[in-house]
Design a protein around this motif. Structure first.
Motif: not given
Length: 328
Positions: A83-101
């Protein structure tokens, strides 16, 4: 061609200099990546950017006489396990989707932990009995969703001996960085178009406006007199201005043999009086009250995209990340 927005669009812009919380920068994610090949052409890309959602639609064409199978990668932004002293971002972004055709992609994950000296320490961590979840976990994740066992006393001691357990404000924190890639094999039939879609809520820097713009802000977002005048008018009406700064990795599109043959960028405001500023080649046109669009042919991006949204409303949505999908 000058790498800036036309004056007409600049008149709608506004951007105070605030970064989120204690001054963290926006975190760049981006599109899919795979090895350069003369068989596959990037025929079309439509990139939609707002501070609430990034969505991208690609059209790939196999121009060869034979079917081709490629390994495709979606790299998540690296993040510190501590955990950082300042707030930071971690991991997978929310609402993540991958689709093909139109169908969800079944991908596998690759997990790499990098030590303070830049070396791969994944095997060392696993040898100590750490699970993938323990390696990838950060206290920056929502603990109500992500529950991961703590290290044992023996593991703490071994990690400290290896230089992989740092001390910050009297607490012991992991000293490695986590990188996760999502990978899948994709077939490209000869002469056929394959359509790929992905979307996610972007990591952003933002917050209440500051009294002055930080150094380099004007160069990053191509501010001009029209921009500054628009900002001043809003500041006359408001005590502070809420902002969102969004980054997107574009330079990977520079690897295609003819660039991105048909590229469309849509900048989408959350409301009509939201203000936008960015540097980008080409001439934007207003599509509707909230959308500005530019189209380029054979586009070879030389820099990544930085977009500033000003005069936004905080809708309470969470832009922090979640635990990535991990190798099984």
């Amino acid at each position: 061609m000058k790498n800036t927005l036309p004056l007409a669009l600049a008149a709608f812009m506004l951007a105070p200099a605030a970064l989120a919380n204690d001054g963290i920068a926006s975190v760049s994610a981006g599109g899919i990546v795979f090895g350069k090949t003369d068989a596959i052409a990037m025929k079309k890309e439509v990139l939609n950017v707002s501070h609430k959602l990034i969505s991208v639609d690609y059209e790939f064409l196999n121009e060869s006489a034979s079917d081709v199978e490629e390994t495709i990668v979606f790299p998540l932004p690296p993040y510190p396990a501590a955990q950082q002293v300042s707030d930071s971002y971690y991991g997978q972004p929310n609402g993540f989707k991958i689709m093909v055709d139109g169908k969800p992609v079944a991908f596998t994950s690759q997990l790499v932990a990098t030590g303070p000296d830049g070396t791969d320490v994944t095997a060392k961590l696993k040898k100590l009995g750490l699970s993938n979840a323990q390696i990838a976990h950060s206290t920056g994740f929502d603990t109500s969703v992500t529950k991961v066992p703590d290290f044992t006393d023996q593991q703490y001691k071994q990690l400290a001996k290896l230089g992989l357990m740092g001390t910050d404000n009297g607490s012991h924190e992991p000293a490695w960085t986590v990188e996760v890639n999502y990978v899948w094999k994709q077939k490209f039939p000869a002469g056929q178009v394959v359509r790929v879609h992905h979307e996610y809520r972007p990591f952003y820097a933002g917050g209440p406006g500051m009294s002055v713009m930080y150094e380099g802000f004007g160069k990053t977002y191509c501010t001009d007199d029209a921009y500054l005048n628009a900002r001043a008018k809003v500041e006359e009406r408001k005590q502070y201005i809420d902002t969102r700064n969004v980054s997107y990795i574009l330079k990977t599109g520079n690897t295609w043999k003819r660039g991105i043959e048909d590229f469309t960028l849509n900048i989408i405001k959350g409301k009509p009086d939201e203000l936008v500023s960015l540097c980008f080649p080409g001439k934007f046109k207003k599509i509707n009250a909230t959308t500005y669009q530019v189209r380029l042919t054979n586009f070879r991006p030389s820099k990544d995209l930085e977009v500033h949204f000003g005069n936004v409303e905080d809708d309470g949505t969470d832009s922090s990340g979640v635990m990535p999908a991990l190798p099984r």
